[in-house]
Design an enzyme around this catalytic site. Structure first.
Site, PDB file in Angstrom:
ATOM      1  N   TRP A  20      -8.097  -1.275   8.286  1.00  0.00           N
ATOM      2  CA  TRP A  20      -9.456  -1.672   7.917  1.00  0.00           C
ATOM      3  C   TRP A  20      -9.443  -2.818   6.913  1.00  0.00           C
ATOM      4  O   TRP A  20     -10.265  -3.740   6.971  1.00  0.00           O
ATOM      5  CB  TRP A  20     -10.173  -0.451   7.327  1.00  0.00           C
ATOM      6  CG  TRP A  20     -11.529  -0.660   6.772  1.00  0.00           C
ATOM      7  CD1 TRP A  20     -12.497  -1.490   7.243  1.00  0.00           C
ATOM      8  CD2 TRP A  20     -12.092   0.007   5.627  1.00  0.00           C
ATOM      9  NE1 TRP A  20     -13.637  -1.380   6.470  1.00  0.00           N
ATOM     10  CE2 TRP A  20     -13.405  -0.466   5.472  1.00  0.00           C
ATOM     11  CE3 TRP A  20     -11.615   0.970   4.742  1.00  0.00           C
ATOM     12  CZ2 TRP A  20     -14.245  -0.017   4.453  1.00  0.00           C
ATOM     13  CZ3 TRP A  20     -12.448   1.424   3.734  1.00  0.00           C
ATOM     14  CH2 TRP A  20     -13.754   0.930   3.594  1.00  0.00           C
ATOM     15  N   ARG A  21      -8.480  -2.767   5.999  1.00  0.00           N
ATOM     16  CA  ARG A  21      -8.444  -3.763   4.915  1.00  0.00           C
ATOM     17  C   ARG A  21      -7.546  -4.953   5.246  1.00  0.00           C
ATOM     18  O   ARG A  21      -7.257  -5.760   4.359  1.00  0.00           O
ATOM     19  CB  ARG A  21      -7.943  -3.093   3.626  1.00  0.00           C
ATOM     20  CG  ARG A  21      -8.846  -1.970   3.151  1.00  0.00           C
ATOM     21  CD  ARG A  21      -8.304  -1.296   1.893  1.00  0.00           C
ATOM     22  NE  ARG A  21      -9.016  -0.067   1.602  1.00  0.00           N
ATOM     23  CZ  ARG A  21     -10.141  -0.014   0.871  1.00  0.00           C
ATOM     24  NH1 ARG A  21     -10.665  -1.100   0.372  1.00  0.00           N
ATOM     25  NH2 ARG A  21     -10.733   1.147   0.655  1.00  0.00           N
ATOM     26  N   ASP A  49      -3.947   2.710  12.847  1.00  0.00           N
ATOM     27  CA  ASP A  49      -5.373   2.952  13.062  1.00  0.00           C
ATOM     28  C   ASP A  49      -6.147   1.636  12.953  1.00  0.00           C
ATOM     29  O   ASP A  49      -6.083   0.949  11.938  1.00  0.00           O
ATOM     30  CB  ASP A  49      -5.892   3.944  12.013  1.00  0.00           C
ATOM     31  CG  ASP A  49      -7.333   4.347  12.272  1.00  0.00           C
ATOM     32  OD1 ASP A  49      -7.580   5.046  13.257  1.00  0.00           O
ATOM     33  OD2 ASP A  49      -8.216   3.943  11.480  1.00  0.00           O
ATOM     34  N   TYR A  54     -13.116  -3.904  12.629  1.00  0.00           N
ATOM     35  CA  TYR A  54     -12.365  -4.216  11.399  1.00  0.00           C
ATOM     36  C   TYR A  54     -12.161  -5.732  11.262  1.00  0.00           C
ATOM     37  O   TYR A  54     -11.892  -6.429  12.236  1.00  0.00           O
ATOM     38  CB  TYR A  54     -11.019  -3.488  11.365  1.00  0.00           C
ATOM     39  CG  TYR A  54     -11.146  -1.989  11.118  1.00  0.00           C
ATOM     40  CD1 TYR A  54     -12.365  -1.412  10.781  1.00  0.00           C
ATOM     41  CD2 TYR A  54     -10.053  -1.148  11.227  1.00  0.00           C
ATOM     42  CE1 TYR A  54     -12.492  -0.047  10.559  1.00  0.00           C
ATOM     43  CE2 TYR A  54     -10.166   0.221  11.008  1.00  0.00           C
ATOM     44  CZ  TYR A  54     -11.394   0.769  10.674  1.00  0.00           C
ATOM     45  OH  TYR A  54     -11.507   2.114  10.463  1.00  0.00           O
ATOM     46  N   LYS A  97     -27.982  -4.177  12.795  1.00  0.00           N
ATOM     47  CA  LYS A  97     -26.768  -3.354  12.939  1.00  0.00           C
ATOM     48  C   LYS A  97     -27.160  -2.088  13.687  1.00  0.00           C
ATOM     49  O   LYS A  97     -28.172  -1.459  13.348  1.00  0.00           O
ATOM     50  CB  LYS A  97     -26.211  -3.009  11.557  1.00  0.00           C
ATOM     51  CG  LYS A  97     -24.918  -2.216  11.632  1.00  0.00           C
ATOM     52  CD  LYS A  97     -24.328  -1.964  10.255  1.00  0.00           C
ATOM     53  CE  LYS A  97     -22.998  -1.258  10.388  1.00  0.00           C
ATOM     54  NZ  LYS A  97     -22.453  -0.836   9.093  1.00  0.00           N
ATOM     55  N   SER A 158     -15.042  10.069  15.569  1.00  0.00           N
ATOM     56  CA  SER A 158     -14.906   9.847  14.131  1.00  0.00           C
ATOM     57  C   SER A 158     -16.264  10.083  13.476  1.00  0.00           C
ATOM     58  O   SER A 158     -17.294   9.691  14.036  1.00  0.00           O
ATOM     59  CB  SER A 158     -14.426   8.416  13.884  1.00  0.00           C
ATOM     60  OG  SER A 158     -14.300   8.185  12.502  1.00  0.00           O
ATOM     61  N   GLN A 180     -11.939  11.940  13.220  1.00  0.00           N
ATOM     62  CA  GLN A 180     -11.470  11.233  12.015  1.00  0.00           C
ATOM     63  C   GLN A 180     -12.615  11.220  11.016  1.00  0.00           C
ATOM     64  O   GLN A 180     -13.663  10.620  11.283  1.00  0.00           O
ATOM     65  CB  GLN A 180     -11.032   9.801  12.369  1.00  0.00           C
ATOM     66  CG  GLN A 180     -10.473   9.065  11.165  1.00  0.00           C
ATOM     67  CD  GLN A 180     -10.000   7.652  11.462  1.00  0.00           C
ATOM     68  OE1 GLN A 180     -10.399   6.707  10.801  1.00  0.00           O
ATOM     69  NE2 GLN A 180      -9.147   7.492  12.463  1.00  0.00           N
ATOM     70  N   LEU A 212      -7.134   8.365  -0.361  1.00  0.00           N
ATOM     71  CA  LEU A 212      -7.099   8.143  -1.817  1.00  0.00           C
ATOM     72  C   LEU A 212      -8.476   7.692  -2.289  1.00  0.00           C
ATOM     73  O   LEU A 212      -8.613   7.007  -3.306  1.00  0.00           O
ATOM     74  CB  LEU A 212      -6.042   7.084  -2.174  1.00  0.00           C
ATOM     75  CG  LEU A 212      -4.587   7.439  -1.833  1.00  0.00           C
ATOM     76  CD1 LEU A 212      -3.665   6.245  -2.101  1.00  0.00           C
ATOM     77  CD2 LEU A 212      -4.119   8.656  -2.614  1.00  0.00           C
TER      78      LEU A 212
HETATM   79  N1  LIG Z   1     -13.360   6.184  10.738  1.00  0.00           N
HETATM   80  C1  LIG Z   1     -13.988   5.594   9.749  1.00  0.00           C
HETATM   81  O1  LIG Z   1     -15.225   5.547   9.667  1.00  0.00           O
HETATM   82  C2  LIG Z   1     -13.166   4.963   8.664  1.00  0.00           C
HETATM   83  C3  LIG Z   1     -13.771   4.527   7.468  1.00  0.00           C
HETATM   84  C4  LIG Z   1     -12.972   3.972   6.490  1.00  0.00           C
HETATM   85  C5  LIG Z   1     -11.587   3.864   6.696  1.00  0.00           C
HETATM   86  N2  LIG Z   1     -11.039   4.278   7.892  1.00  0.00           N
HETATM   87  C6  LIG Z   1      -9.578   4.192   8.126  1.00  0.00           C
HETATM   88  O2  LIG Z   1      -8.903   4.731   7.024  1.00  0.00           O
HETATM   89  C7  LIG Z   1      -7.955   3.789   6.568  1.00  0.00           C
HETATM   90  C8  LIG Z   1      -7.683   3.975   5.113  1.00  0.00           C
HETATM   91  O3  LIG Z   1      -8.868   3.762   4.358  1.00  0.00           O
HETATM   92  P1  LIG Z   1      -8.702   3.229   2.869  1.00  0.00           P
HETATM   93  O4  LIG Z   1      -8.062   1.910   2.853  1.00  0.00           O
HETATM   94  O5  LIG Z   1     -10.012   3.386   2.199  1.00  0.00           O
HETATM   95  O6  LIG Z   1      -7.661   4.338   2.331  1.00  0.00           O
HETATM   96  P2  LIG Z   1      -7.016   4.683   0.954  1.00  0.00           P
HETATM   97  O7  LIG Z   1      -5.543   4.773   1.214  1.00  0.00           O
HETATM   98  O8  LIG Z   1      -7.746   5.854   0.377  1.00  0.00           O
HETATM   99  O9  LIG Z   1      -7.334   3.459  -0.014  1.00  0.00           O
HETATM  100  C9  LIG Z   1      -6.582   2.286  -0.012  1.00  0.00           C
HETATM  101  C10 LIG Z   1      -7.126   1.433  -1.153  1.00  0.00           C
HETATM  102  O10 LIG Z   1      -6.768   2.066  -2.376  1.00  0.00           O
HETATM  103  C11 LIG Z   1      -6.111   1.108  -3.199  1.00  0.00           C
HETATM  104  N3  LIG Z   1      -5.130   1.809  -4.050  1.00  0.00           N
HETATM  105  C12 LIG Z   1      -5.243   1.946  -5.400  1.00  0.00           C
HETATM  106  N4  LIG Z   1      -4.207   2.631  -5.888  1.00  0.00           N
HETATM  107  C13 LIG Z   1      -3.413   2.925  -4.859  1.00  0.00           C
HETATM  108  C14 LIG Z   1      -2.179   3.628  -4.752  1.00  0.00           C
HETATM  109  N5  LIG Z   1      -1.558   4.132  -5.807  1.00  0.00           N
HETATM  110  N6  LIG Z   1      -1.644   3.778  -3.537  1.00  0.00           N
HETATM  111  C15 LIG Z   1      -2.262   3.263  -2.456  1.00  0.00           C
HETATM  112  N7  LIG Z   1      -3.439   2.593  -2.491  1.00  0.00           N
HETATM  113  C16 LIG Z   1      -4.010   2.418  -3.689  1.00  0.00           C
HETATM  114  C17 LIG Z   1      -5.474   0.141  -2.239  1.00  0.00           C
HETATM  115  O11 LIG Z   1      -5.255  -1.086  -2.905  1.00  0.00           O
HETATM  116  P3  LIG Z   1      -3.972  -1.992  -2.537  1.00  0.00           P
HETATM  117  O12 LIG Z   1      -4.222  -2.522  -1.155  1.00  0.00           O
HETATM  118  O13 LIG Z   1      -4.003  -3.032  -3.598  1.00  0.00           O
HETATM  119  O14 LIG Z   1      -2.764  -1.117  -2.617  1.00  0.00           O
HETATM  120  C18 LIG Z   1      -6.539   0.031  -1.171  1.00  0.00           C
HETATM  121  O15 LIG Z   1      -7.563  -0.869  -1.561  1.00  0.00           O
HETATM  122  C19 LIG Z   1      -8.559   2.437   6.949  1.00  0.00           C
HETATM  123  O16 LIG Z   1      -7.610   1.397   6.998  1.00  0.00           O
HETATM  124  C20 LIG Z   1      -9.101   2.761   8.305  1.00  0.00           C
HETATM  125  O17 LIG Z   1      -8.061   2.706   9.253  1.00  0.00           O
HETATM  126  C21 LIG Z   1     -11.799   4.827   8.846  1.00  0.00           C
END
Ligand SMILES: NC(=O)c1ccc[n+]([C@@H]2O[C@H](COP(=O)([O-])OP(=O)(O)OC[C@H]3O[C@@H](n4cnc5c(N)ncnc54)[C@H](OP(=O)(O)O)[C@@H]3O)[C@@H](O)[C@H]2O)c1
Length: 296
Positions: A20-21, A49, A54, A97, A158, A180, A212
């Site tokens: 996503w990011r 994923d 995205y 949207k 999801s 999900q 997280l």
């Molecule tokens: N189905 C849906 O509706 C939906 C919605 C949202 C997300 N998703 C999926 O879920 C995935 C993960 O979501 P997410 O990125 O929000 O997950 P996450 O792993 O909870 O958060 C990652 C974010 O936390 C930061 N972060 C801060 N401290 C960290 C640490 N110690 N370790 C790792 N990360 C840390 C990361 O920054 P840095 O990059 O600087 O490390 C990054 O911005 C997405 O990529 C997507 O595939 C699905």
């Protein structure tokens, strides 16, 4: 790395890497994305994923270039999603949207995903959000037929509530294999609101997005929680982030965290949580600290 069998044909790595990011990263070159894939593969994290939306509908294409150049497609399971139309990228002309789970849109989205990612099939296709305008007969038929055509190996959803899941499933031959949803120490309603119980009753694993809390877990307003995670991480000789993921893995519902860091160093450490066997008392200490009160 443990694997979770979501069906007879498809298994996923217990920890999943989410993109996503991807376009938030300073470096979106294919060589850098390949490094991320390699960092995952070194830990036997084989499931990626994605979603059509995205990166403003561009993240799949970025991954696709890397897959083509690296030849890693056969080492990976590709999960992607469809159903959200936002007025950006190829939908920038849309006046609003909205969600589209029609046959026409799902077919088109899958064709785009296959083409953009340079792949012949999607391992797991998810409907991104429950659509208040969904015709379950049409959507269910469409998902079934995509599997029959071999474009998609398995289908799931999801952000569905149990009633959304049951409605769609009731119009399908194929089994929906997962849901999900958002789960983390601070987004913990699913443990008691029936969302997890429903999937456990169906003997289906669940994917946890933002495990997280998108990094919010480490915000200063969660000081008590951070202090506790630090204390427990010292006992287990690991990091607070690994404890936060181990907290999800410890639960009997077969939760598959989908992690989203862009940092190569953090990606390389994603599997650390799998070495931790969090005890029940620590699990409840974390849960109660997040809720701000004891269990009754
Ligand atoms: N189905 C849906 O509706 C939906 C919605 C949202 C997300 N998703 C999926 O879920 C995935 C993960 O979501 P997410 O990125 O929000 O997950 P996450 O792993 O909870 O958060 C990652 C974010 O936390 C930061 N972060 C801060 N401290 C960290 C640490 N110690 N370790 C790792 N990360 C840390 C990361 O920054 P840095 O990059 O600087 O490390 C990054 O911005 C997405 O990529 C997507 O595939 C699905």
């Amino acid at each position: 790395m443990e694997r979770i069998k979501v069906s007879e044909n498809v298994s996923l790595s217990r920890i999943i890497y989410g993109m996503w990011r991807l376009t938030d990263d300073m470096d979106t070159s294919s060589s850098h994305i390949t490094k991320k894939l390699e960092a995952c593969l070194e830990q036997q994290i084989t499931t990626i994923d994605q979603a059509d939306i995205y990166g403003g509908y561009e993240a799949e294409e970025l991954l696709g270039v890397s897959l083509k150049e690296s030849g890693y497609r056969d080492k990976l399971e590709i999960v992607t999603k469809c159903g959200i139309i936002a007025p950006v990228g190829r939908f920038k002309q849309s006046p609003v949207k909205y969600y589209d789970t029609s046959k026409e849109h799902i077919y088109q989205s899958v064709e785009h995903s296959l083409k953009l990612m340079n792949i012949d099939y999607i391992d797991l296709l998810l409907l991104h959000r429950p659509d208040p305008f969904m015709n379950p007969e049409e959507t269910g038929f469409t998902l079934d037929s995509l599997v029959e055509q071999g474009k998609v190996r398995e289908v799931g959803v999801s952000n569905f509530k149990p009633y959304d899941f049951s409605l769609l499933q009731s119009f399908m031959h194929k089994k929906l294999v997962t849901n999900q949803i958002e789960i983390s120490i601070i987004s913990n309603d699913c443990f008691t609101n029936g969302d997890l119980a429903f999937m456990q009753e169906k003997r289906l694993p669940i994917m946890a997005w933002s495990p997280l809390a998108g990094g919010k877990l480490f915000d200063s307003d969660n000081k008590f929680l951070i202090d506790l995670l630090k204390e427990i991480s010292n006992i287990y000789n690991t990091t607070p982030a690994a404890i936060a993921i181990a907290w999800l893995l410890a639960h009997p519902a077969n939760i598959m965290p989908v992690m989203g860091t862009n940092s190569l160093t953090r990606i390389r450490a994603l599997s650390k949580a799998c070495d931790i066997n969090l005890d029940k008392q620590s699990w409840f200490r974390i849960y109660e600290t997040a809720m701000g009160h004891e269990v009754p």
